[in-house]
Design a protein around this motif. Structure first.
Motif, PDB file in Angstrom:
ATOM      1  N   VAL A   1      -7.379   2.049   3.227  1.00  0.00           N
ATOM      2  CA  VAL A   1      -8.160   3.232   3.594  1.00  0.00           C
ATOM      3  C   VAL A   1      -9.153   3.462   2.465  1.00  0.00           C
ATOM      4  CG1 VAL A   1      -8.122   5.694   4.116  1.00  0.00           C
ATOM      5  CG2 VAL A   1      -6.204   4.251   4.834  1.00  0.00           C
TER       6      VAL A   1
ATOM      7  N   ARG B   1      -5.652  14.059   5.042  1.00  0.00           N
ATOM      8  CA  ARG B   1      -5.581  13.348   3.755  1.00  0.00           C
ATOM      9  C   ARG B   1      -4.161  12.853   3.482  1.00  0.00           C
ATOM     10  NH1 ARG B   1      -8.455  11.931   0.224  1.00  0.00           N
ATOM     11  NH2 ARG B   1      -8.861  12.177  -1.939  1.00  0.00           N
TER      12      ARG B   1
ATOM     13  N   ILE C   1      -8.596   5.150  12.646  1.00  0.00           N
ATOM     14  CA  ILE C   1      -7.827   6.352  12.940  1.00  0.00           C
ATOM     15  C   ILE C   1      -8.505   7.068  14.097  1.00  0.00           C
ATOM     16  CG2 ILE C   1      -9.044   7.676  11.160  1.00  0.00           C
ATOM     17  CD1 ILE C   1      -6.390   9.293  10.824  1.00  0.00           C
TER      18      ILE C   1
ATOM     19  N   ILE D   1      -3.106   5.944  14.153  1.00  0.00           N
ATOM     20  CA  ILE D   1      -3.669   4.687  13.667  1.00  0.00           C
ATOM     21  C   ILE D   1      -3.672   3.678  14.808  1.00  0.00           C
ATOM     22  CG2 ILE D   1      -3.387   2.784  12.031  1.00  0.00           C
ATOM     23  CD1 ILE D   1      -4.157   5.474  10.749  1.00  0.00           C
TER      24      ILE D   1
ATOM     25  N   VAL E   1      -0.304   6.376   5.113  1.00  0.00           N
ATOM     26  CA  VAL E   1      -0.655   5.112   5.775  1.00  0.00           C
ATOM     27  C   VAL E   1      -0.872   4.028   4.725  1.00  0.00           C
ATOM     28  CG1 VAL E   1      -2.563   3.976   7.002  1.00  0.00           C
ATOM     29  CG2 VAL E   1      -1.555   6.068   7.922  1.00  0.00           C
ATOM     30  N   GLN E   2      -1.545   4.383   3.643  1.00  0.00           N
ATOM     31  CA  GLN E   2      -1.773   3.426   2.557  1.00  0.00           C
ATOM     32  C   GLN E   2      -0.471   3.077   1.841  1.00  0.00           C
ATOM     33  OE1 GLN E   2      -4.947   5.732   0.485  1.00  0.00           O
ATOM     34  NE2 GLN E   2      -5.931   3.736   0.328  1.00  0.00           N
TER      35      GLN E   2
ATOM     36  N   LEU F   1     -11.054   2.519   9.003  1.00  0.00           N
ATOM     37  CA  LEU F   1     -10.375   2.830   7.747  1.00  0.00           C
ATOM     38  C   LEU F   1     -10.912   2.063   6.545  1.00  0.00           C
ATOM     39  CD1 LEU F   1      -6.704   3.060   9.017  1.00  0.00           C
ATOM     40  CD2 LEU F   1      -8.269   4.927   8.459  1.00  0.00           C
TER      41      LEU F   1
ATOM     42  N   MET G   1     -11.663   8.093   3.952  1.00  0.00           N
ATOM     43  CA  MET G   1     -10.875   9.300   3.687  1.00  0.00           C
ATOM     44  C   MET G   1     -11.759  10.545   3.838  1.00  0.00           C
ATOM     45  SD  MET G   1      -7.719  10.263   2.691  1.00  0.00           S
ATOM     46  CE  MET G   1      -6.954   8.974   1.717  1.00  0.00           C
TER      47      MET G   1
ATOM     48  N   VAL H   1     -12.946  11.019   7.603  1.00  0.00           N
ATOM     49  CA  VAL H   1     -11.888  11.533   8.474  1.00  0.00           C
ATOM     50  C   VAL H   1     -11.700  13.031   8.240  1.00  0.00           C
ATOM     51  CG1 VAL H   1      -9.407  11.466   8.971  1.00  0.00           C
ATOM     52  CG2 VAL H   1     -10.711   9.339   8.777  1.00  0.00           C
TER      53      VAL H   1
ATOM     54  N   LEU I   1      -3.319   9.873   5.797  1.00  0.00           N
ATOM     55  CA  LEU I   1      -3.954   8.621   5.377  1.00  0.00           C
ATOM     56  C   LEU I   1      -3.362   8.104   4.065  1.00  0.00           C
ATOM     57  CD1 LEU I   1      -7.657   9.218   6.388  1.00  0.00           C
ATOM     58  CD2 LEU I   1      -5.976   7.725   7.476  1.00  0.00           C
ATOM     59  N   THR I   2      -2.968   8.990   3.176  1.00  0.00           N
ATOM     60  CA  THR I   2      -2.308   8.577   1.934  1.00  0.00           C
ATOM     61  C   THR I   2      -0.987   7.889   2.261  1.00  0.00           C
ATOM     62  OG1 THR I   2      -3.373  10.349   0.693  1.00  0.00           O
ATOM     63  CG2 THR I   2      -1.385   9.401  -0.275  1.00  0.00           C
TER      64      THR I   2
END
Length: 140
Positions: A35, A21, A73, A68, A27-28, A127, A40, A43, A24-25
């Motif tokens: 995403v 989590r 992902i 990524i 990545v955003q 994503l 979310m 994953v 991915l947060t």
């Protein structure tokens, strides 16, 4: 962009989900890649299932890598057990042992490779939501 972590006991499965989590947060926020909330959750589910299986069936630690690539992902888990997993036939009366089936259902692709020590499983999850595809991002 990628991140890796080793996990040595089943109590760390929640930490693996939290790592996914957080990754991915970032990545955003940092890279501006979309995403979806669905992605979310998927994953985190894939991470949970793969790390749980590694901790349950393999001696020693497991290694989780999140990377990524091309709007998706790649969730890779390595463990020391050389026996490759197999999806079992559908059985509504079976309790448990559905992890690989779940990962296969929600992932765009899944690869299983035997390694010199153990095995490596890589599941790819898209994503962003695709209105023309299924939940796993495959064309419907």
């Amino acid at each position: 962009m990628s991140v890796s972590a080793a996990f040595e006991d089943s109590a760390e499965i929640a930490e693996a989900r939290d790592l996914a989590r957080s990754f991915l947060t970032d990545v955003q926020a940092v890279h501006g890649l979309p995403v979806s909330e669905r992605a979310m959750g998927l994953v985190q589910l894939v991470v949970s299932e793969l790390v749980t299986n590694a901790r349950k069936y393999a001696p020693g630690p497991c290694l989780l890598t999140l990377e990524i690539s091309d709007g998706a992902i790649e969730v890779t888990v390595w463990d020391s057990e050389p026996v490759l997993p197999t999806a079992r036939a559908a059985d509504p009366d079976r309790v448990g042992q559905h992890g690989l089936e779940i990962v296969m259902a929600v992932s765009r692709s899944i690869e299983v490779h035997r390694e010199p020590v153990g095995k490596r499983i890589k599941a790819t999850v898209v994503l962003a939501d695709d209105p023309g595809g299924d939940a796993a991002g495959r064309l419907a």
